[in-house]
Motif scaffolding. Structure first.
Motif, PDB file in Angstrom:
ATOM      1  N   ALA A 184       3.762  -3.010  -4.361  1.00 32.01           N
ATOM      2  CA  ALA A 184       4.556  -2.061  -5.127  1.00 32.01           C
ATOM      3  C   ALA A 184       3.663  -1.252  -6.069  1.00 32.01           C
ATOM      4  O   ALA A 184       3.919  -0.067  -6.315  1.00 32.01           O
ATOM      5  CB  ALA A 184       5.630  -2.785  -5.914  1.00 32.01           C
ATOM      6  N   LEU A 185       2.624  -1.863  -6.592  1.00 31.56           N
ATOM      7  CA  LEU A 185       1.708  -1.153  -7.475  1.00 31.56           C
ATOM      8  C   LEU A 185       0.861  -0.124  -6.714  1.00 31.56           C
ATOM      9  O   LEU A 185       0.539   0.937  -7.228  1.00 31.56           O
ATOM     10  CB  LEU A 185       0.792  -2.129  -8.215  1.00 31.56           C
ATOM     11  N   VAL A 186       0.504  -0.461  -5.482  1.00 31.11           N
ATOM     12  CA  VAL A 186      -0.330   0.425  -4.671  1.00 31.11           C
ATOM     13  C   VAL A 186       0.483   1.637  -4.202  1.00 31.11           C
ATOM     14  O   VAL A 186      -0.003   2.747  -4.203  1.00 31.11           O
ATOM     15  CB  VAL A 186      -0.912  -0.337  -3.469  1.00 31.11           C
ATOM     16  N   GLU A 201       4.505  -7.607  -5.264  1.00 36.18           N
ATOM     17  CA  GLU A 201       4.211  -6.917  -6.525  1.00 36.18           C
ATOM     18  C   GLU A 201       2.963  -6.070  -6.372  1.00 36.18           C
ATOM     19  O   GLU A 201       2.907  -4.935  -6.854  1.00 36.18           O
ATOM     20  CB  GLU A 201       4.021  -7.927  -7.648  1.00 36.18           C
ATOM     21  N   ARG A 202       1.941  -6.602  -5.706  1.00 34.27           N
ATOM     22  CA  ARG A 202       0.704  -5.833  -5.494  1.00 34.27           C
ATOM     23  C   ARG A 202       0.961  -4.618  -4.620  1.00 34.27           C
ATOM     24  O   ARG A 202       0.431  -3.541  -4.882  1.00 34.27           O
ATOM     25  CB  ARG A 202      -0.368  -6.704  -4.840  1.00 34.27           C
TER      26      ARG A 202
END
Length: 60
Positions: A57-59, A54-55
């Motif tokens: 994907a955010l970056v 998830e992290r």
């Protein structure tokens, strides 16, 4: 939230099984405790892998 509760209950049940092994000396409780703790570790690793993805994907 549900996943955290599941991991918590798996950990508690593994510790209770190990406690029953110490109290009774029956090997079945040790085998169950090891199996439950093994699945708890696998579930925890999966949880952290999902957080990491998830992290990432955010970056990106």
């Amino acid at each position: 939230m549900v996943f955290r509760v599941l991991v918590f209950f798996l950990l508690v049940s593994g510790l209770l099984s190990f406690g029953l092994y110490l109290a009774t000396g029956q090997a079945i409780w040790r085998r169950r405790a090891i199996a439950i703790i093994r699945w708890t570790v696998i579930a925890g690793l999966a949880f952290f892998a999902v957080l990491l993805l998830e992290r990432l994907a955010l970056v990106l």
